[in-house]
Motif scaffolding. Structure first.
Motif, short mmCIF file in Angstrom:
data_model
loop_
_atom_site.label_atom_id
_atom_site.label_comp_id
_atom_site.label_asym_id
_atom_site.label_seq_id
_atom_site.Cartn_x
_atom_site.Cartn_y
_atom_site.Cartn_z
N HIS A 22 -0.09 -0.13 3.72
CA HIS A 22 -0.19 -1.01 4.93
C HIS A 22 -1.53 -0.89 5.40
O HIS A 22 -1.80 -0.82 6.99
N HIS B 268 0.88 0.01 -3.12
CA HIS B 268 1.50 -0.47 -1.86
C HIS B 268 1.27 0.21 -0.51
O HIS B 268 1.56 1.40 -0.62
N ASP C 176 2.14 4.20 0.50
CA ASP C 176 2.90 3.43 1.73
C ASP C 176 2.18 3.70 2.96
O ASP C 176 2.75 3.74 4.03
N MET D 279 11.56 -4.37 -2.77
CA MET D 279 11.77 -2.80 -2.04
C MET D 279 13.09 -2.84 -1.42
O MET D 279 13.22 -3.77 -0.34
ZN ZN Z 1 5.59 -0.29 3.09
#
Ligand code: ZN
Ligand code: FIX
Length: 441
Positions: A31, A29, A382, A285
């Motif tokens: 971005h 995970h 993340d 999440m």
């Molecule tokens: Zn995230």
């Protein structure tokens, strides 16, 4: 490499560190995006203001974690929020660097992260001005720099987050169906509005040619919404579907809130059936309370305690579905671990967001190993800025190494014949194969 029998704490610790350093991570995970999604960072005279690939010193220092921290030391009464957002990225970065890294000791995890990143790039973390670093980043070619950062952080594969309800993102997939074809990256279909605010999601899907009703979840609406998901799974070649949910999310939905009920119907009749049909996991999440201070933008979200029993109900009700779950509240972690002992279709992952701090990572990983053995995914980065892979994985590997070494030392004291093979196998499971195997299962 010959198999060594590990008997004492120092040799165990060395074997664990070696295994963690050698093992390429599949980062489930982030971005992050390949250059094909454009980058707002000026490079070689090119820039795409709405580009999605963030990298380089100014993006690192204006990470929303640091925006939140700078507004603790320079309050909005001194620098009104709108003035900050009107500043250029460089000016924002200079402001944060001055107040958090020069006029104060950069001891917070997010500050330390920037310094670890500079150090791993061979730069001196003690410069008083960011101008000292900018020439290094200006020389980088984004695609080559991705290779460099992946190599230095030993990240083997980057999993994106691709919010289909984001106009900028969706427009890029529609404009170029090959936009996601970079082999270093894999896509995830992110669908928050479908479950968090179905009526507005329905109106938009309608505008995109899907005959869904915002008022009534009819059989035709369900079929059209399923068609929407199938289309975008195919467009993105998504490897799982994902959503973030607020702390007060409940399954089944409580009370008469029509939006929550419509969201539940979308989950039960659309998302989970399509995931099961395609063999794709659904990632939840849970626990982000969005925009408690909207003036801070992404830095304005916070955590709230959520309901693990709702996750249990879903695992009970949908045994054919696979669930990736991470929860934001520290208070939910033990119950979530125990829930995972009850359901093989529940894979706990990551130390998400406000939990991504060494003291909490240590607490979580220690508890998870004691309750789940090696059957969980200890971390995801993340990362929102490419360079963050360097510190997020360095800091996490360090803590995971400490916990693993302790747990193996406990194991060796039983007389169990622990070898380097055991260590390498377990590390491979936790940094790569638990994820890939759960995708395939
Ligand atoms: Zn995230
Ligand atoms: O929902 C999410 O994927 C969160 O990770 C992000 O929205 C959040 O802003 C973040 O960057 C956390 O680290």
């Amino acid at each position: 490499m010959t198999t060594a029998h590990l008997t004492d704490a120092p040799s165990i610790a060395a074997a664990v560190c070696d295994a963690l350093d050698r093992q390429g991570v599949v980062d489930m995970h982030t971005h992050l995006y390949p250059p094909s999604f454009g980058t707002p960072v000026p490079n070689a005279g090119r820039t795409d203001p709405a580009g999605l690939l963030l990298w380089g010193i100014d993006e690192l220092v204006t990470y929303h974690y640091l925006v939140a921290e700078v507004y603790r030391v320079v309050p909005a009464t001194v620098l009104p929020y709108d003035q900050f957002w009107e500043m250029t990225k460089r000016q924002q970065a200079d402001h944060i660097w001055r107040h958090l890294f020069v006029e104060r000791t950069p001891v917070s995890e997010a500050c330390r992260g920037v310094l670890t990143t500079l150090q791993k790039l061979g730069l001196d973390p003690n410069e008083k001005s960011l101008d000292a670093y900018r020439p290094f980043f200006d020389r980088q070619d984004p695609s080559k720099y991705i290779d460099k950062v992946m190599e230095l952080s030993n990240v083997a594969s980057i999993t994106m987050t691709n919010p289909v309800f984001d106009d900028n993102e969706r427009g890029r997939w529609l404009a170029d169906p090959q936009v996601g074809a970079d082999p270093r990256f894999r896509a995830v279909l992110r669908i928050d509005p479908l479950l968090r605010d179905y009526p507005s999601a329905a109106r938009r899907m309608n505008a995109w040619g899907y005959a869904v009703s915002a008022d009534e979840v009819s059989a035709n609406t369900i079929e059209e919404a399923r068609r929407f998901l199938r289309d975008w799974i195919d467009k993105q070649k998504a490897i799982y579907l994902a959503v973030s949910l607020p702390p007060d999310w409940r399954y089944p939905a409580e009370g008469s809130d029509a939006t929550a009920r419509a969201g539940q119907r979308m989950l039960e009749d659309v998302v989970l059936p399509v995931c099961a049909e395609r063999g794709l996991p659904f990632a939840m999440m849970i626990g982000s309370r969005l925009r408690v201070n909207p003036d801070l933008g992404d830095a304005g979200d916070m955590v709230g305690r959520a309901d693990v029993l709702s996750v249990v109900h879903l695992c009970q009700r949908f045994p054919r579905n696979k669930f990736f779950v991470t929860m934001l509240a520290r208070e939910n972690q033990h119950e979530l671990c125990v829930a995972a002992r009850k359901f093989g279709n529940l894979m706990v992952f990551g130390c998400w967001w406000f939990l991504n701090n060494p003291s909490l990572i240590e607490e979580l990983e220690r508890m998870r190993i004691e309750l789940l053995g090696t059957s969980f995914i200890p971390q995801h980065s993340d990362a929102r800025v490419l360079d963050q892979l360097l510190y997020k994985w360095d800091h996490s590997r360090e803590v995971i190494a400490k916990v693993l070494a302790d747990k193996y030392a406990d194991l060796a004291r039983t007389g169990f014949r622990l070898t380097t093979d055991h260590v390498q196998r377990d590390v491979r499971l936790m940094l790569r194969d638990n994820f890939l195997e759960f995708l395939r299962r």
